[in-house]
Design a protein around this motif. Structure first.
Motif, PDB file in Angstrom:
ATOM      1  N   ASP A  18       5.114   5.990 -11.347  1.00 31.59           N
ATOM      2  CA  ASP A  18       3.934   5.218 -11.707  1.00 31.59           C
ATOM      3  C   ASP A  18       2.709   5.852 -11.052  1.00 31.59           C
ATOM      4  O   ASP A  18       2.637   5.942  -9.825  1.00 31.59           O
ATOM      5  N   ARG A  19       1.755   6.290 -11.849  1.00 30.83           N
ATOM      6  CA  ARG A  19       0.552   6.936 -11.319  1.00 30.83           C
ATOM      7  C   ARG A  19      -0.285   5.985 -10.469  1.00 30.83           C
ATOM      8  O   ARG A  19      -1.077   6.423  -9.656  1.00 30.83           O
ATOM      9  N   LYS A  20      -0.074   4.686 -10.641  1.00 32.28           N
ATOM     10  CA  LYS A  20      -0.804   3.719  -9.826  1.00 32.28           C
ATOM     11  C   LYS A  20      -0.474   3.879  -8.343  1.00 32.28           C
ATOM     12  O   LYS A  20      -1.313   3.621  -7.485  1.00 32.28           O
ATOM     13  N   ASP A  21       0.754   4.308  -8.052  1.00 35.96           N
ATOM     14  CA  ASP A  21       1.138   4.536  -6.660  1.00 35.96           C
ATOM     15  C   ASP A  21       0.289   5.641  -6.035  1.00 35.96           C
ATOM     16  O   ASP A  21      -0.116   5.542  -4.885  1.00 35.96           O
ATOM     17  N   ILE A  22       0.029   6.690  -6.797  1.00 32.69           N
ATOM     18  CA  ILE A  22      -0.812   7.792  -6.295  1.00 32.69           C
ATOM     19  C   ILE A  22      -2.240   7.306  -6.099  1.00 32.69           C
ATOM     20  O   ILE A  22      -2.875   7.638  -5.095  1.00 32.69           O
ATOM     21  N   THR A  23      -2.737   6.515  -7.021  1.00 29.11           N
ATOM     22  CA  THR A  23      -4.092   5.977  -6.898  1.00 29.11           C
ATOM     23  C   THR A  23      -4.215   5.130  -5.636  1.00 29.11           C
ATOM     24  O   THR A  23      -5.182   5.260  -4.885  1.00 29.11           O
ATOM     25  N   ARG A  24      -3.223   4.292  -5.392  1.00 26.23           N
ATOM     26  CA  ARG A  24      -3.234   3.451  -4.184  1.00 26.23           C
ATOM     27  C   ARG A  24      -3.168   4.306  -2.923  1.00 26.23           C
ATOM     28  O   ARG A  24      -3.847   4.034  -1.925  1.00 26.23           O
ATOM     29  N   MET A  25      -2.338   5.349  -2.956  1.00 26.69           N
ATOM     30  CA  MET A  25      -2.202   6.218  -1.793  1.00 26.69           C
ATOM     31  C   MET A  25      -3.519   6.925  -1.480  1.00 26.69           C
ATOM     32  O   MET A  25      -3.937   6.981  -0.321  1.00 26.69           O
ATOM     33  N   PHE A  26      -4.200   7.443  -2.504  1.00 28.10           N
ATOM     34  CA  PHE A  26      -5.480   8.111  -2.273  1.00 28.10           C
ATOM     35  C   PHE A  26      -6.544   7.128  -1.795  1.00 28.10           C
ATOM     36  O   PHE A  26      -7.370   7.466  -0.942  1.00 28.10           O
ATOM     37  N   ALA A  27      -6.516   5.920  -2.303  1.00 25.28           N
ATOM     38  CA  ALA A  27      -7.465   4.908  -1.832  1.00 25.28           C
ATOM     39  C   ALA A  27      -7.210   4.590  -0.362  1.00 25.28           C
ATOM     40  O   ALA A  27      -8.163   4.451   0.422  1.00 25.28           O
ATOM     41  N   ARG A  28      -5.953   4.518   0.014  1.00 24.11           N
ATOM     42  CA  ARG A  28      -5.623   4.251   1.419  1.00 24.11           C
ATOM     43  C   ARG A  28      -6.048   5.414   2.299  1.00 24.11           C
ATOM     44  O   ARG A  28      -6.604   5.211   3.388  1.00 24.11           O
ATOM     45  N   LEU A  29      -5.774   6.644   1.860  1.00 23.37           N
ATOM     46  CA  LEU A  29      -6.198   7.819   2.625  1.00 23.37           C
ATOM     47  C   LEU A  29      -7.708   7.836   2.815  1.00 23.37           C
ATOM     48  O   LEU A  29      -8.200   8.099   3.911  1.00 23.37           O
ATOM     49  N   LYS A  30      -8.437   7.549   1.751  1.00 24.23           N
ATOM     50  CA  LYS A  30      -9.894   7.522   1.834  1.00 24.23           C
ATOM     51  C   LYS A  30     -10.352   6.466   2.834  1.00 24.23           C
ATOM     52  O   LYS A  30     -11.259   6.710   3.636  1.00 24.23           O
ATOM     53  N   HIS A  31      -9.723   5.318   2.805  1.00 21.86           N
ATOM     54  CA  HIS A  31     -10.073   4.235   3.717  1.00 21.86           C
ATOM     55  C   HIS A  31      -9.803   4.632   5.173  1.00 21.86           C
ATOM     56  O   HIS A  31     -10.651   4.428   6.051  1.00 21.86           O
TER      57      HIS A  31
END
Length: 78
Positions: A18-31
């Motif tokens: 699920d590409r949403k997992d990658i989106t969440r991971m990048f958002a967390r990294l950015k945070h």
């Protein structure tokens, strides 16, 4: 009409990815990295004992991300 859930695509079902997992991971990294960058800019950091330590933490996080990007680039070329 009842509120129906959207059907999953066949690609998501077949690969289990699920590409949403990658989106969440990048958002967390950015945070997380953004927090270290902000902390390094404070005169009295929250997450470090001194400004120098906060700058070192920020620089270490950026180094890790650069190393990760280099490693991913190597994976693409293999």
């Amino acid at each position: 009409m009842a509120n129906a859930t959207a059907p999953q695509t066949t690609a998501a079902k077949a690969g289990g990815f699920d590409r949403k997992d990658i989106t969440r991971m990048f958002a967390r990294l950015k945070h997380e990295v953004g927090g270290l960058v902000d902390d390094a800019n404070r005169s009295r950091p929250f997450y470090a004992k001194s400004k120098e330590e906060a700058v070192a933490k920020r620089d270490a996080a950026i180094k890790v991300l650069n190393e990760l990007a280099d490693r991913i680039d190597v994976l693409k070329k293999d």
